[in-house]
Design an enzyme around this catalytic site. Structure first.
Site, PDB file in Angstrom:
ATOM      1  N   ASN A  11       0.858  -1.186   0.000  1.00  0.00           N
ATOM      2  CA  ASN A  11       0.000   0.000   0.000  1.00  0.00           C
ATOM      3  C   ASN A  11       0.892   1.233   0.000  1.00  0.00           C
ATOM      4  O   ASN A  11       1.404   1.623   1.043  1.00  0.00           O
ATOM      5  CB  ASN A  11      -0.912  -0.015   1.238  1.00  0.00           C
ATOM      6  CG  ASN A  11      -1.742   1.250   1.333  1.00  0.00           C
ATOM      7  OD1 ASN A  11      -1.909   1.966   0.349  1.00  0.00           O
ATOM      8  ND2 ASN A  11      -2.268   1.530   2.519  1.00  0.00           N
ATOM      9  N   TRP A  12       1.038   1.831  -1.181  1.00  0.00           N
ATOM     10  CA  TRP A  12       1.971   2.958  -1.302  1.00  0.00           C
ATOM     11  C   TRP A  12       1.398   4.258  -0.752  1.00  0.00           C
ATOM     12  O   TRP A  12       2.116   5.239  -0.602  1.00  0.00           O
ATOM     13  CB  TRP A  12       2.362   3.155  -2.768  1.00  0.00           C
ATOM     14  CG  TRP A  12       3.355   2.144  -3.256  1.00  0.00           C
ATOM     15  CD1 TRP A  12       3.958   1.159  -2.525  1.00  0.00           C
ATOM     16  CD2 TRP A  12       3.871   2.038  -4.582  1.00  0.00           C
ATOM     17  NE1 TRP A  12       4.819   0.445  -3.334  1.00  0.00           N
ATOM     18  CE2 TRP A  12       4.785   0.967  -4.591  1.00  0.00           C
ATOM     19  CE3 TRP A  12       3.648   2.748  -5.774  1.00  0.00           C
ATOM     20  CZ2 TRP A  12       5.476   0.585  -5.748  1.00  0.00           C
ATOM     21  CZ3 TRP A  12       4.328   2.371  -6.920  1.00  0.00           C
ATOM     22  CH2 TRP A  12       5.238   1.301  -6.900  1.00  0.00           C
ATOM     23  N   LYS A  13       0.093   4.309  -0.534  1.00  0.00           N
ATOM     24  CA  LYS A  13      -0.550   5.569  -0.105  1.00  0.00           C
ATOM     25  C   LYS A  13      -0.200   6.666  -1.119  1.00  0.00           C
ATOM     26  O   LYS A  13      -0.091   6.369  -2.306  1.00  0.00           O
ATOM     27  CB  LYS A  13      -0.123   5.916   1.320  1.00  0.00           C
ATOM     28  CG  LYS A  13      -0.230   4.695   2.240  1.00  0.00           C
ATOM     29  CD  LYS A  13      -0.075   4.990   3.680  1.00  0.00           C
ATOM     30  CE  LYS A  13      -0.212   3.686   4.468  1.00  0.00           C
ATOM     31  NZ  LYS A  13      -0.227   3.881   5.894  1.00  0.00           N
ATOM     32  N   HIS A  97      -9.554   1.589   4.093  1.00  0.00           N
ATOM     33  CA  HIS A  97      -8.328   1.802   4.870  1.00  0.00           C
ATOM     34  C   HIS A  97      -8.617   2.802   5.985  1.00  0.00           C
ATOM     35  O   HIS A  97      -9.404   3.733   5.803  1.00  0.00           O
ATOM     36  CB  HIS A  97      -7.211   2.326   3.968  1.00  0.00           C
ATOM     37  CG  HIS A  97      -5.886   2.336   4.659  1.00  0.00           C
ATOM     38  ND1 HIS A  97      -5.519   3.352   5.506  1.00  0.00           N
ATOM     39  CD2 HIS A  97      -4.879   1.438   4.672  1.00  0.00           C
ATOM     40  CE1 HIS A  97      -4.317   3.076   6.002  1.00  0.00           C
ATOM     41  NE2 HIS A  97      -3.899   1.925   5.503  1.00  0.00           N
ATOM     42  N   GLU A  99      -7.065   5.247   7.060  1.00  0.00           N
ATOM     43  CA  GLU A  99      -6.849   6.657   6.699  1.00  0.00           C
ATOM     44  C   GLU A  99      -8.045   7.209   5.947  1.00  0.00           C
ATOM     45  O   GLU A  99      -8.375   8.385   6.067  1.00  0.00           O
ATOM     46  CB  GLU A  99      -5.552   6.780   5.876  1.00  0.00           C
ATOM     47  CG  GLU A  99      -4.327   6.607   6.766  1.00  0.00           C
ATOM     48  CD  GLU A  99      -3.102   6.042   6.063  1.00  0.00           C
ATOM     49  OE1 GLU A  99      -3.059   6.042   4.823  1.00  0.00           O
ATOM     50  OE2 GLU A  99      -2.197   5.570   6.782  1.00  0.00           O
ATOM     51  N   GLU A 169      -5.875  -4.299  10.342  1.00  0.00           N
ATOM     52  CA  GLU A 169      -4.865  -3.266  10.561  1.00  0.00           C
ATOM     53  C   GLU A 169      -5.224  -2.463  11.806  1.00  0.00           C
ATOM     54  O   GLU A 169      -6.029  -1.518  11.722  1.00  0.00           O
ATOM     55  CB  GLU A 169      -4.807  -2.329   9.350  1.00  0.00           C
ATOM     56  CG  GLU A 169      -4.394  -3.011   8.070  1.00  0.00           C
ATOM     57  CD  GLU A 169      -3.669  -2.052   7.142  1.00  0.00           C
ATOM     58  OE1 GLU A 169      -2.579  -2.402   6.698  1.00  0.00           O
ATOM     59  OE2 GLU A 169      -4.182  -0.947   6.900  1.00  0.00           O
ATOM     60  N   GLY A 175       2.052   2.912  10.572  1.00  0.00           N
ATOM     61  CA  GLY A 175       3.012   4.000  10.403  1.00  0.00           C
ATOM     62  C   GLY A 175       3.653   4.449  11.707  1.00  0.00           C
ATOM     63  O   GLY A 175       4.306   5.487  11.753  1.00  0.00           O
ATOM     64  N   SER A 214       3.048  -1.593  10.357  1.00  0.00           N
ATOM     65  CA  SER A 214       4.489  -1.648  10.620  1.00  0.00           C
ATOM     66  C   SER A 214       5.110  -3.016  10.353  1.00  0.00           C
ATOM     67  O   SER A 214       5.996  -3.454  11.077  1.00  0.00           O
ATOM     68  CB  SER A 214       4.789  -1.169  12.050  1.00  0.00           C
ATOM     69  OG  SER A 214       4.339   0.172  12.235  1.00  0.00           O
ATOM     70  N   GLY A 235       2.738  -0.868   4.333  1.00  0.00           N
ATOM     71  CA  GLY A 235       2.823   0.540   3.952  1.00  0.00           C
ATOM     72  C   GLY A 235       4.267   0.953   3.772  1.00  0.00           C
ATOM     73  O   GLY A 235       4.890   0.702   2.739  1.00  0.00           O
ATOM     74  N   GLY A 236       4.837   1.562   4.798  1.00  0.00           N
ATOM     75  CA  GLY A 236       6.179   2.153   4.723  1.00  0.00           C
ATOM     76  C   GLY A 236       7.235   1.251   4.094  1.00  0.00           C
ATOM     77  O   GLY A 236       7.970   1.671   3.189  1.00  0.00           O
TER      78      GLY A 236
HETATM   79  P1  PGA Z   1       2.589   0.750   7.627  1.00  0.00           P
HETATM   80  O1  PGA Z   1       1.170   0.947   6.896  1.00  0.00           O
HETATM   81  O2  PGA Z   1       3.146  -0.570   7.138  1.00  0.00           O
HETATM   82  O3  PGA Z   1       3.423   1.926   7.184  1.00  0.00           O
HETATM   83  O4  PGA Z   1       2.339   0.726   9.089  1.00  0.00           O
HETATM   84  C1  PGA Z   1       0.298  -0.123   6.723  1.00  0.00           C
HETATM   85  C2  PGA Z   1      -0.960   0.363   6.046  1.00  0.00           C
HETATM   86  O5  PGA Z   1      -1.404   1.478   6.326  1.00  0.00           O
HETATM   87  O6  PGA Z   1      -1.550  -0.364   5.218  1.00  0.00           O
END
Ligand code: PGA
Length: 253
Positions: A11-13, A97, A99, A169, A175, A214, A235-236
């Site tokens: 998930n690159w956001k 998600h 966010e 999640e 994050g 994470s 994500g990251g």
């Molecule tokens: P993260 O994000 O790996 O940076 O914690 C995961 C996500 O939001 O899907």
């Protein structure tokens, strides 16, 4: 070890231009070419979907969007619909998600429609659920998961439930560098599977449930070792092709 194929999604956001997407795939595709026992999915921002789809066409890597509107068309400025995504060859779509739930007021009512719309269009929904830190502290994790899973899958017929991928999640782990422990992730994903089993035991057995929050090369293997965890939404660590490839490798059966 379950019979379910591991599923690792990036998930690159709101990261990576088209040029950066091309550079990433130039490194990733050869690095995961051998991992034919894992479903590998990249979720870039909309402008990178077409180049990502073209570049990955002869690989096992599949491409997903990060969001989608529940209607086919209409006066919804800034939104993108399922037919627009399938026309360009998108395989899957991230829905709900945290966010989007937090910053864009995504509701379970809208998600219930989005999941069905995606399935009907031939897009694989990657449905995200998870509790906030305050909800965990208040021991409301299971009631939050129960509400989200029940409502968001509420309009899906039983025989299509296993076509959805669920990503657990916990919001406090996204994050933050604070990964859920394998026990916490195991408990929550097992609870989600039991909840789905209340609808259909067959669907619960086939359904892939991911952990996200994470995930890194250093902690992927111990999370994936749990029977109830079928993969990761990353994500990251998915922004770096070597790190992401290492997570794919760690998930191989
Ligand atoms: P993260 O994000 O790996 O940076 O914690 C995961 C996500 O939001 O899907």
């Amino acid at each position: 070890m379950s019979a379910r194929t591991p599923y690792i999604a990036a998930n690159w956001k709101m990261h990576k231009t088209i040029a950066e997407t091309e550079a990433f795939l130039g490194e990733l595709l050869p690095a995961v070419a051998e991992a034919d026992d894992v479903d590998v999915v990249i979720c870039p921002p909309y402008p990178s979907l077409v180049p990502a789809i073209e570049l990955s066409a002869r690989s096992r890597v599949r491409i997903a969007a990060q969001n989608m509107h529940e209607d086919e068309s209409g006066a919804f400025t800034g939104e993108v619909s399922a037919p627009m995504l399938t026309e360009i060859g998108t395989d899957a779509v991230v829905l709900g998600h945290s966010e989007r739930r937090t910053h864009f007021n995504e509701t379970d009512e809208a998600l219930a429609r989005k999941v069905v719309t995606a399935l009907d269009a031939g897009l694989e929904p990657i449905l995200c659920v998870g509790e906030t830190e305050a909800e965990r502290d208040a021991e409301a994790t299971e009631s939050v998961l129960l509400r989200q899973v029940t409502r968001d899958l509420g309009s899906v017929v039983d025989r299509r439930i296993a076509d959805v991928v669920i990503a657990y999640e916990p919001v406090w782990a996204i994050g933050t560098g604070r990964t859920a422990t394998p026990d916490q992730a195991d408990e929550a994903t097992s609870f989600i599977r039991r909840t789905v089993a209340g609808r259909s035991t067959e669907a619960a057995e086939r359904l892939r449930i991911l952990y996200g929050g994470s995930v890194k090369p250093a902690n992927a293997a111990e999370l994936m070792a749990r029977d109830s965890i079928d993969g990761a939404l990353v994500g990251g660590a998915s922004l770096d092709p070597a790190d992401f490839a290492a997570i794919v490798e760690a998930s191989r059966p």
